[in-house]
Write an enzyme that holds these catalytic residues in place. Structure first.
Site, PDB file in Angstrom:
ATOM      1  N   ASP A  83       0.838  -1.201   0.000  1.00  0.00           N
ATOM      2  CA  ASP A  83       0.000   0.000   0.000  1.00  0.00           C
ATOM      3  C   ASP A  83       0.873   1.252   0.000  1.00  0.00           C
ATOM      4  OD1 ASP A  83       0.794  -0.509   2.759  1.00  0.00           O
ATOM      5  OD2 ASP A  83      -0.623   1.058   3.344  1.00  0.00           O
ATOM      6  N   GLU A 178       0.099  -1.050   5.663  1.00  0.00           N
ATOM      7  CA  GLU A 178       1.172  -0.655   6.581  1.00  0.00           C
ATOM      8  C   GLU A 178       1.132   0.837   6.851  1.00  0.00           C
ATOM      9  OE1 GLU A 178       5.249   0.793   7.695  1.00  0.00           O
ATOM     10  OE2 GLU A 178       3.998   1.309   5.967  1.00  0.00           O
TER      11      GLU A 178
END
Length: 415
Positions: A83, A178
């Site tokens: 991400d 994350e």
């Protein structure tokens, strides 16, 4: 070790996919578009020859490179997240390649007068003569942490193509979310099955980190009394003034813009208020556990003091711990840091060992039973339009992974 264009092509194939996470979402992954890259990675891992390739219902991608030695070697792992931050756009990333960087200003976007300058970003000067990948000034790049994914897959591919390099069983994992602090929340440590691992998520070449902040969030609520201002004498209590007293009573120089290195801070991230109610949101950070606890206590004591001044419960605080310094979990197994340091030195990278002024999935994973230091991925200026990564740094990171695998196998052959 690896063809430069091969690394560039692989990296570009990842950053072209928008994988921005969303802190307001309650799903995992927090955005549907993260599945696009996750599924692509699954197919690529199968294509290069990794085994036990899997993706679970939360988009955690895992795979195995089997051992090619007969002696027992601890299973080690490498982890990166796919991400990108919600802080800046990751849509329609249009990377630019700067060959043989001349050490001068780089015009990212002529029309918008956006310039990446070594006068402001001094780290640029160390990459003179190298190949840089930059943004076009309208999005982030995504090197955080698609550079890490590029390096891990490139290293696994190299080990498959060069079976003469001895290594034990290696596990890899790519995670969602994350950037919003949830990358390790649904990480199945038991399924991963490694004795220790490394996140490839650091910044400049040479970084090796096994310390991070202890972290907490504090929400301060101030209650006032709203009455007609024309008749307010001795009746109105303006919550914003009380909140201002609280803010001004904390050490003014212990904030992010005045601290560095091992210095901790209080960081006011949000103020929302009116006469009747004001809410302050803080994050609290410190590397030392004792100082961390003292910071939390200081805020609680300040709340009590203000309440006593007003002779009523006009202000309250709720403090929630977020993560802790992984040093206490890594120090008992410092050989895993020593191996990483030796691997860097053997591929001519000077180790830069320093504490992380932030958090990492490795911190949470370390407390879940998977000690997990952090190794450089090579990028700079994350979370914004000035992000860039030297291709040579990505090449070196892949070399470090390969060397780590080799050194681990040789270390346990000797023992």
């Amino acid at each position: 070790m690896t063809n430069k264009q091969h690394i560039i092509d692989r990296f570009f194939s990842y950053i072209k996919i928008d994988t921005q996470s969303d802190p307001k979402s309650t799903t995992t992954p927090s955005t549907e578009k993260q599945w696009d890259l996750a599924n692509q990675l699954v197919e690529e891992l199968k294509q290069i020859g990794l085994e036990e390739v899997s993706i679970d219902e939360n988009a955690y991608v895992m795979a195995t490179l089997p051992a090619n030695v007969a002696h027992d070697v601890p299973v080690i792992g490498f982890i990166s997240h796919f991400d990108t931050t919600p802080d800046f756009s990751g849509t329609n990333v249009n990377p630019q390649i700067i060959e043989n960087y001349d050490g001068k200003d780089i015009v990212l976007n002529k029309d918008k007068h956006i310039v990446l300058s070594p006068d402001y970003f001094e780290d640029l000067t160390q990459y003179k003569g190298q190949t840089l990948i930059t943004t076009d000034g309208t999005t982030l790049l995504g090197a955080d942490d698609k550079a890490g994914i590029t390096e891990i897959i490139t290293a696994m591919e190299y080990l498959i193509d060069n079976p003469d390099i001895p290594h034990g069983k290696i596990r890899i994992c790519f995670t969602p979310d994350e950037e919003i602090g949830r990358g390790a929340h649904k990480f199945d440590v038991e399924k991963f099955g490694a004795e220790w691992a490394y996140t490839m998520d650091g910044s400049q070449i040479g970084e090796l980190e096994y310390e991070n902040f202890n972290a907490a969030q504090a929400v301060v609520k101030v209650e006032g009394k709203s009455v007609h201002p024309g008749y307010a004498k001795d009746k109105m209590v303006n919550s914003m003034y009380i909140a201002q007293d609280f803010i001004n009573s904390l050490p003014r120089l212990e904030t992010p813009e005045h601290t560095e290195g091992r210095q901790g801070f209080f960081h006011l991230t949000s103020i929302k208020g009116d006469v009747e109610e004001t809410i302050l949101e803080y994050i609290i950070r410190d590397h030392e556990k004792e100082h961390f606890e003292a910071r939390k206590q200081m805020m609680q004591d300040l709340v009590s003091e203000i309440c006593s001044q007003y002779e009523r419960e006009c202000i309250s605080i709720e403090i929630t711990d977020q993560y802790y310094n992984m040093r206490e979990k890594v120090e008992p197994v410092m050989h895993i840091v020593d191996l990483a340091q030796k691997a860097m030195e053997e591929v001519n990278v000077k180790p830069i060992i320093k504490p992380i002024r932030g958090g990492t999935d490795g911190a949470q994973l370390s407390f879940k039973g998977l000690p997990c230091p952090n190794i450089f991925a090579g990028g700079h200026n994350f979370h914004g339009k000035y992000e860039y990564v030297p291709v040579e740094s990505m090449q070196k990171a892949a070399e470090v992974i390969v060397k780590l695998a080799e050194l681990t196998a040789s270390k346990y052959e000797e023992s």
